[in-house]
Scaffold this motif. Structure first.
Motif, PDB file in Angstrom:
ATOM      1  N   VAL A   1      -4.216  13.776  -4.885  1.00  7.55           N
ATOM      2  CA  VAL A   1      -4.808  13.121  -6.053  1.00  7.55           C
ATOM      3  C   VAL A   1      -5.998  13.931  -6.577  1.00  7.55           C
TER       4      VAL A   1
ATOM      5  N   ILE B   1     -14.287  -0.843  -6.472  1.00 10.10           N
ATOM      6  CA  ILE B   1     -13.787  -1.585  -5.322  1.00 10.10           C
ATOM      7  C   ILE B   1     -13.777  -0.646  -4.122  1.00 10.10           C
TER       8      ILE B   1
ATOM      9  N   LEU C   1      -8.118   3.562  -1.196  1.00 14.02           N
ATOM     10  CA  LEU C   1      -6.794   3.273  -0.633  1.00 14.02           C
ATOM     11  C   LEU C   1      -6.343   4.417   0.276  1.00 14.02           C
ATOM     12  N   ALA C   2      -6.489   5.652  -0.217  1.00 11.77           N
ATOM     13  CA  ALA C   2      -6.093   6.815   0.588  1.00 11.77           C
ATOM     14  C   ALA C   2      -6.973   6.934   1.829  1.00 11.77           C
ATOM     15  N   MET C   3      -8.289   6.719   1.638  1.00 13.67           N
ATOM     16  CA  MET C   3      -9.205   6.875   2.772  1.00 13.67           C
ATOM     17  C   MET C   3      -9.058   5.725   3.774  1.00 13.67           C
TER      18      MET C   3
ATOM     19  N   GLY D   1      -3.409  10.207   5.165  1.00 10.90           N
ATOM     20  CA  GLY D   1      -4.487   9.784   4.268  1.00 10.90           C
ATOM     21  C   GLY D   1      -5.149  10.968   3.595  1.00 10.90           C
ATOM     22  N   MET D   2      -5.454  12.010   4.397  1.00 12.22           N
ATOM     23  CA  MET D   2      -6.107  13.199   3.847  1.00 12.22           C
ATOM     24  C   MET D   2      -5.204  13.892   2.821  1.00 12.22           C
TER      25      MET D   2
ATOM     26  N   ILE E   1      -2.763  12.561   0.966  1.00 10.22           N
ATOM     27  CA  ILE E   1      -2.685  11.784  -0.274  1.00 10.22           C
ATOM     28  C   ILE E   1      -3.944  12.021  -1.100  1.00 10.22           C
ATOM     29  N   MET E   2      -5.091  11.980  -0.412  1.00 12.09           N
ATOM     30  CA  MET E   2      -6.364  12.201  -1.108  1.00 12.09           C
ATOM     31  C   MET E   2      -6.411  13.588  -1.731  1.00 12.09           C
TER      32      MET E   2
ATOM     33  N   ILE F   1     -12.405  10.132  -9.552  1.00 10.51           N
ATOM     34  CA  ILE F   1     -11.122   9.482  -9.272  1.00 10.51           C
ATOM     35  C   ILE F   1     -11.379   7.974  -9.138  1.00 10.51           C
TER      36      ILE F   1
ATOM     37  N   ILE G   1      -3.399   5.241 -12.480  1.00  5.19           N
ATOM     38  CA  ILE G   1      -3.744   3.886 -12.043  1.00  5.19           C
ATOM     39  C   ILE G   1      -4.386   3.123 -13.197  1.00  5.19           C
TER      40      ILE G   1
ATOM     41  N   LEU H   1     -10.197   2.602  -6.610  1.00  2.96           N
ATOM     42  CA  LEU H   1      -9.030   1.951  -6.019  1.00  2.96           C
ATOM     43  C   LEU H   1      -8.154   2.985  -5.305  1.00  2.96           C
ATOM     44  N   VAL H   2      -7.973   4.151  -5.944  1.00  2.00           N
ATOM     45  CA  VAL H   2      -7.127   5.205  -5.380  1.00  2.00           C
ATOM     46  C   VAL H   2      -7.823   5.882  -4.199  1.00  2.00           C
ATOM     47  N   VAL H   3      -9.097   6.252  -4.404  1.00  2.00           N
ATOM     48  CA  VAL H   3      -9.849   6.949  -3.348  1.00  2.00           C
ATOM     49  C   VAL H   3      -9.883   6.109  -2.074  1.00  2.00           C
TER      50      VAL H   3
ATOM     51  N   THR I   1      -6.351  15.503 -10.282  1.00  2.00           N
ATOM     52  CA  THR I   1      -7.437  15.141 -11.204  1.00  2.00           C
ATOM     53  C   THR I   1      -8.165  16.384 -11.704  1.00  2.00           C
TER      54      THR I   1
ATOM     55  N   VAL J   1       0.984   6.694  -6.880  1.00  3.87           N
ATOM     56  CA  VAL J   1      -0.191   7.478  -7.255  1.00  3.87           C
ATOM     57  C   VAL J   1       0.047   8.966  -7.003  1.00  3.87           C
TER      58      VAL J   1
ATOM     59  N   LEU K   1       0.829  -1.205   0.000  1.00  2.00           N
ATOM     60  CA  LEU K   1       0.000   0.000   0.000  1.00  2.00           C
ATOM     61  C   LEU K   1       0.864   1.255   0.000  1.00  2.00           C
TER      62      LEU K   1
END
Lengths: 337, 317
Positions: free
Chosen positions: A316, B62, B121-123, A309-310, A312-313, B114, A269, B117-119, A320, A263, A256
């Motif tokens: 991304v 997923i 994974l981060a969450m 986590g926040m 990284i989100m 998005i 991805i 899988l990415v969303v 996007t 990512v 992970l």
């Protein structure tokens, strides 16, 4: 503005944005943590990123081919254990041979993945979900609940994480860091210059078109997984050198960690696009944030994962949205011309 | 297509019966009602979430964040009870946590676009992090007695509440997937999202609904987890997502969406639970059990591929 967007490719813009984000992160924490901009902190972050970097590069190559490797962490653990055991039994082994052994074990595990995916035509997410469990249970059985300890390892390996290739003032370039950077350099140049390596991107971008262009797609995917296994093996070797004590849970979660770094580094991805420079910056950015949050006095260490986590989100999401508005802007330009 | 599905589920049924027979011959106490209830109980949270995961994967998406939502909800439940809230308020609090988490996932996947899988994974990292913020490195326990009674003792005869809930949800979600317009939309989108969009299906709304359902179900499962174990920690339910996804895929649901059935997933759940239980009775450790299930997962896709390839070859010859 239009001229700028017209000339600079989205991929370059992404790299610039990543660099700015990295710079902003470092500047921010330098105002928050005392003695942050020090050689010690540089060494701490660089040696910690060096463990993740090879496995992240391997993961990136697999993701570029529109696949995924969830077994990377288990491969890393198996390699760290078996290499440590071999070095305990044969302390005279040449360091280069030890690295090759680690990468070889990783490559075998990667080849099993690749065979099932390329020849067996089983989706990579299913195969590597299975081997994630399988390689880990192999390690549990194989190790018989014994642990590799620092005391059993040859002295050169234990000293390796502190060994420097060269130093600029107090800034050291550690051997393990140099090893990880060499991987990036070789793979980065190969992916942008070598015809054979470009096939990874071609297969991921459009498998059908790649097939029609005469590319042997299953073979390319197979090679990608062997490479990813070998690079996870290299990470396993650096992990062994850095931590010395290896239990059956070694490397858990690295699949992970590597996917997150890839990512954030801007590799799609959905396959077909991404750069190794991006992966390098993504890995360093995630690791810098991770290492800095633990030392930030303002928030307790328990906030680390939540913030990570926040962030990284957020990275991304911004990526996007920016890519989409850039496309829209360009679409308008194209229409006007 | 229907034949393939039938034969798949037929295959699962054969494997299940073989597992039962083997287990029963090795350990006579295996076929007792209590043992069968126990083996369901031990994985109850996973199998409840697997039901919604079936819909998500059929939709070609997923959700990797389920176990983190479960852990977060379990921690919130324990925390609310400990600071003096009643059981109903604590349960509602957890469902709100699930709703919020689901909305975040839903907006990022369905509106921003998005890849899930990415969303998730981060969450997955993020939600787990919030659980750690609440409990730090401690464990929370000391629930009122009725919580543990509800979590562990029989409600309908020997069946505990969570097991009753599982069977009710199995039927409800099975009907939702196979007998309603919504279920058909889920499958159509999973088969080809572009075609679904052009034929007027509100793809974003269906996907958003699924991710909110998934997170709320995970939150509910988290409460059941807390009630069953009697104490929770920051790493409660860590890694459950892999087991849950394995259950769904082994049930014959295609990872590319569009294909699969609730009956297949139910059979796969039965196989995995019985296999694990049987291996435990033979003193095989948890890690090796997981490895065996990993092999089973790969074989479940590899074997049909090999059979198809052989058939194609003999047809050509």
């Amino acid at each position: 503005m239009n001229g700028l967007f017209g000339r600079v490719s989205p991929q370059t813009l992404r790299l610039v944005a990543l660099f700015v984000a990295l710079l902003a992160t470092v500047l921010f924490f330098s105002t928050q943590i005392e003695g942050y901009l020090s050689a010690r902190m540089f060494n701490r972050i660089s040696t910690s990123a060096a463990v993740v970097l090879p496995v992240a590069v391997g993961q990136a190559i697999v993701i570029m081919t529109r696949n995924i490797d969830l077994s990377a962490g288990s491969i890393l653990g198996v390699v760290a254990y078996m290499t440590g055991q071999a070095l305990g039994a044969f302390p005279e082994m040449h360091p280069v041979l030890a690295v090759l052994l680690a990468m070889g074990i990783g490559a075998v595990a990667g080849a099993i993945n690749g065979l099932l995916i390329a020849v067996g035509q089983v989706p990579s997410i299913i195969v590597t979900l299975g081997t994630l469990a399988l390689y880990r249970s192999f390690l549990v059985e194989y190790s018989n609940a014994t642990t590799i300890t620092t005391a059993s390892l040859p002295a050169w390996l234990v000293d390796l994480p502190q060994a420097s290739l060269f130093s600029i003032g107090a800034l050291d370039l550690r051997v393990t860091v140099a090893l990880a950077l060499a991987v990036c350099l070789v793979m980065g140049i190969a992916l942008s210059r070598l015809r054979a390596a470009r096939k990874f991107l071609a297969v991921g971008s459009n498998p059908d078109a790649a097939k029609m262009a005469g590319i042997n797609a299953p073979w390319v995917v197979f090679i990608a997984f062997v490479l990813a296994g070998a690079l996870a093996g290299l990470s396993g070797f650096i992990f062994l050198a850095k931590f010395g004590n290896i239990t059956v849970v070694a490397g858990m979660g690295f699949e992970l960690k590597s996917i997150a770094a890839v990512v954030v580094g801007g590799v799609s991805i959905m396959g077909g696009s991404g750069t190794i420079l991006g992966v390098l910056m993504g890995t360093v950015l995630v690791d810098t944030i991770d290492n800095s949050l633990t030392r930030w006095e303002l928030v307790s260490e328990f906030w680390r994962d939540a913030l990570l986590g926040m962030l990284i989100m957020a990275a991304v999401t911004v990526d996007t949205l920016a890519a989409r508005s850039l496309n829209r802007l360009r679409g308008k330009d194209g229409g006007a011309q | 297509m229907m034949d393939r599905l039938k034969s798949w589920e037929g295959g699962l049924l054969v494997v299940f019966l073989a597992t039962l027979a083997l287990n029963a011959s090795f350990a006579p106490e295996f076929l007792t009602v209590q043992n069968q209830i126990n083996l369901f109980q031990l994985s109850i949270e996973k199998i409840i979430v697997a039901l919604v995961m079936t819909l998500i994967i059929m939709n070609a998406e997923i959700d990797l964040s389920v176990a983190s939502v479960m852990g977060l909800s379990a921690v919130v439940f324990a925390h609310l009870l400990n600071i003096g809230f009643g059981g109903v308020e604590a349960l509602l609090g957890c469902l709100v946590v699930g709703l919020l988490a689901g909305c975040v996932n839903a907006v990022l996947v369905a509106k921003v676009g998005i890849p899930s899988l990415v969303v998730t994974l981060a969450m997955m990292i993020g939600y787990r992090g919030f659980a750690r913020v609440i409990v730090k490195d401690q464990s929370l326990g000391g629930f009122p007695e009725w919580v543990t009674v509800l979590g562990q003792k029989g409600l309908v005869g020997p069946l505990p509440l969570s097991l009753v809930l599982f069977f009710v949800l199995l039927v409800l979600l099975g009907v939702l997937l196979h007998r309603t317009g919504f279920g058909r939309q889920v499958i159509v989108i999973g088969t080809n999202a572009e075609v679904a969009r052009f034929s007027g299906v509100d793809v974003a709304r269906v996907k958003a609904t699924l991710f909110i359902m998934s997170a709320m179900m995970s939150a509910l499962a988290g409460v059941l987890y807390a009630a069953r174990l009697g104490s929770v920690r920051g790493d409660s339910a860590l890694g459950f997502e892999l087991d849950i996804i394995t259950m769904v895929l082994l049930g014959g649901v295609s990872i590319f969406g569009g294909k699969g059935s609730m009956a297949g997933v139910f059979l796969s759940i039965l196989i995995i639970l019985n296999l694990r239980n049987g291996m435990a009775l033979l003193n095989i450790t948890g890690h090796v059990q997981t490895g065996v299930i990993g092999i089973l997962l790969i074989l479940s896709v590899l074997l049909p591929n090999i059979v198809n390839a052989l058939r194609a070859r003999s047809a050509r010859a």
